[in-house]
Motif scaffolding. Structure first.
Motif, short mmCIF file in Angstrom:
data_model
loop_
_atom_site.label_atom_id
_atom_site.label_comp_id
_atom_site.label_asym_id
_atom_site.label_seq_id
_atom_site.Cartn_x
_atom_site.Cartn_y
_atom_site.Cartn_z
N PRO A 79 37.87 32.45 43.27
CA PRO A 79 38.43 32.91 42.27
C PRO A 79 38.81 34.47 42.03
O PRO A 79 38.25 35.06 42.53
N PRO A 80 39.71 34.86 41.07
CA PRO A 80 39.95 36.21 41.24
C PRO A 80 38.90 36.86 40.35
O PRO A 80 38.33 36.37 39.65
N ALA A 81 38.87 38.09 40.65
CA ALA A 81 37.95 38.92 40.00
C ALA A 81 38.00 39.36 38.86
O ALA A 81 39.44 39.29 38.39
N ALA A 82 37.27 39.18 37.64
CA ALA A 82 37.87 39.16 36.26
C ALA A 82 38.20 40.70 35.99
O ALA A 82 37.70 41.58 36.56
N ALA A 83 39.05 40.56 35.40
CA ALA A 83 39.70 41.84 34.88
C ALA A 83 38.85 42.63 33.97
O ALA A 83 38.26 42.11 32.83
N PRO A 84 38.50 43.94 34.26
CA PRO A 84 37.64 44.78 33.19
C PRO A 84 38.23 45.06 32.12
O PRO A 84 39.44 44.97 31.44
N LEU A 85 37.26 45.09 30.90
CA LEU A 85 37.58 45.33 29.46
C LEU A 85 37.74 46.94 29.65
O LEU A 85 37.01 47.47 29.85
#
Length: 587
Positions: free
Chosen positions: A369-375
């Protein structure tokens, strides 16, 4: 003569060269391919997709007939075919294969049903259809020109992104790292992502929409833009690479400078023609009357062993500019430029790390899965040319894509905001240039000041919002002045005079951003005043520099981190949202 022969694609030969000349047709094949791609690009710019499809199919077959195919031409073909595919979907003329369970009246109209060339029996009702529609099967592998029918829950996005990343890997190494091709491939990946995600959001079936892959694409664009700036030694990250021994530059004896170091490149690892050209340029220095730019004999001798990285990179940039000036028609020069890039990538770690899009950035696009976009408060922007069919209204326009990071809820009363992707294809280029110049002047005027008037900055922020929303340059000033008069308190002379309507959300966003820039209260408290009359000059300069970075379309892509600007852009670009992610979890 010789100039015409070289332009036609023939290589110059010395008078003493007694070898048999090569086949004229084979030597002209790459040039014919290049011309076909240029013509296909012109057809797509005019909206003639059927003619562009014919030219691209001919170019695809010509690829297999080239004895030596320049990698740059292969990447250029990939770019044009992806652009044709996107425009075909946008203008709703793309051909799609019928579903496996479709009726015969649809199945046997499929352009690929007879691709294998298998003839039915003569007494079959399909025999005449086969004789009318079939063609000989190709002897070389073909790429897909007709979209395959997808089953429920499948969209083919992962396969598409993998193919784009494979083309990017060729473009960043063997293809010479042409930044226009890199940005074009990344845009096609982003366009397909938005198209598929929008179709998925309309249907009830399918996984929930996420913006993690979109973040990876925007991060890759920003990385490519920084690499292009590093090619000119304009970024702080490449300041170390820009340090060149001044001894050789001033004509002093620099025997130690020739030793292999982080800022030096061994001439034996460069293409021989490039090394000789650079050495000849060094020897020609000082040909003027004053001889103030001449190199010493020791420096010229050391240059035959090693050259500074800045010298070689500057030479690479000049070769790229020459290739771009003639549209890469001289394929021999294009190939030499690409060989120099590949040699620098292999022999200079500093060049490969700061001026080339790395493998980790490309791998993040196809991660599963793609890496989570940082907040946070990051805002990405990518400027590009508008699509065919976009309403121009006689104005020169430019398009942009923007990504706003999600924000987590702070405390019990805080509100979580999802990551969003926005696009606009109607930005007036003239208004954008005027805005960029005005912002640069504003920074210079604010530098000697300690306070800035609130109405001045509020008016500038309203101009920014109207420019990003695509307002014409002729009407922006009048609209902003009308909005300012409507938001001002009523005049005591005519309190009942009608005032024009205003954007309530935009006014609230401007007031919220302005209140964060207020100076500290006279009593020493850090809480800003509700309606400050003046603003802190340093805070205003920081905001203006962030806005300049965002609206600078010459960068092609940028990343801006400013808390107040991120909240302001979320309101300004709200009507232009095209993809919205899930709300970030409170944990």
């Amino acid at each position: 003569g010789g100039e015409v022969a070289e332009f036609a694609g023939f290589r110059r030969r010395h008078a003493s060269d007694s070898r048999e000349p090569p086949n004229t047709h084979l030597e002209l094949m790459p040039l014919l391919l290049h011309c076909e791609l240029r013509l296909a690009r012109l057809c797509m710019s005019d909206g003639a997709l059927s003619e562009a499809e014919t030219l691209l199919k001919n170019a695809e077959s010509r690829l297999t007939r080239c004895v030596f195919l320049v990698p740059w031409l292969y990447v250029q073909f990939c770019v044009h075919k992806l652009q044709w595919r996107r425009l075909a979907h946008r203008l709703e003329v793309a051909k799609v294969r019928p579903a496996p369970d479709a009726g015969n009246h649809l199945v046997y109209r499929d352009p690929k049903i007879w691709a294998k060339g298998k003839c039915p029996p003569t007494d079959s009702p399909l025999f005449r259809t086969f004789m009318a529609r079939a063609r000989p099967p190709p002897l070389s592998p073909e790429s897909c020109w007709v979209a395959e029918a997808r089953r429920s829950g499948q969209d083919g996005l992962e396969e598409f992104l993998q193919e784009v990343v494979n083309a990017l890997r060729v473009a960043t190494r063997e293809g010479g790292h042409d930044y226009s091709q890199v940005f074009a491939l990344l845009r096609e990946a982003l366009e397909e992502l938005l198209r598929v995600r929008c179709l998925r959001s309309r249907s009830a079936a399918g996984p929930p929409t996420t913006t993690d892959t979109a973040f990876a694409l925007f991060a890759a664009m920003e990385r490519a833009a920084e690499c292009r700036r590093a090619l000119h030694f304009e970024t702080s990250a490449s300041s170390a690479a820009a340090a060149v021994p001044e001894a050789a530059a001033k004509g002093k004896d620099a025997k130690g400078a020739a030793a292999a170091g982080p800022g030096m490149v061994d001439c034996a690892q460069l293409p021989p023609r490039v090394a000789l050209d650079v050495q000849s340029s060094i020897q020609r220095q000082g040909a003027d009357a004053e001889l103030d730019l001449s190199y010493s004999a020791a420096a010229c001798q050391d240059a035959q062993k090693a050259l500074s990285l800045m010298t070689v990179v500057k030479h690479l940039f000049s070769m790229r500019r020459e290739c771009d000036m003639f549209g890469s028609t001289y394929l021999g020069d294009r190939l030499l430029c690409d060989h120099l890039h590949l040699a620098l990538t292999n022999c200079s770690e500093k060049y490969a790390s700061s001026k080339v899009v790395d493998e980790a950035t490309l791998a993040a696009i196809v991660a599963n899965p793609p890496a989570a976009a940082p907040l946070g408060t990051d805002a990405f922007v990518h400027w590009a040319s508008p699509d065919v069919g976009a309403p121009t209204e006689g104005r020169e326009q430019i398009a942009f894509f923007a990504f706003l990071s999600g924000v987590a809820a702070e405390g019990e009363e805080g509100e979580a905001l999802p990551a969003t992707v926005h696009r606009c294809e109607e930005v007036d280029l003239r208004a954008l240039r005027e805005l960029s110049d005005a912002l640069e002047g504003d920074v210079l005027r604010c530098m000697p000041a300690t306070d800035v008037a609130t109405p001045f900055l509020a008016r500038r922020l309203r101009i920014v919002s109207h420019v990003l929303r695509g307002a014409p340059a002729e009407t922006i000033a009048a609209v902003v002045d009308a909005a300012a008069s409507s938001s001002a308190p009523p005049s005591p002379k005519s309190p009942s005079a009608p005032r024009p309507a205003t954007d309530v959300e935009l006014d609230a966003a401007v007031d919220g951003l302005v209140s964060k820039l207020a100076a500290a209260a006279p009593d020493g408290s850090t809480s800003p005043r509700p309606t400050p009359e003046t603003l802190d000059s340093e805070k205003v300069q920081e905001l203006l520099r962030a806005v300049i970075r965002f609206v600078d379309f010459r960068r092609t892509a940028a990343r801006v981190s400013h808390p107040g600007l991120a909240a302001f852009l979320r309101v300004v670009l709200g009507p232009l949202v095209c993809l919205k992610g899930a709300l970030p979890s409170s944990g």
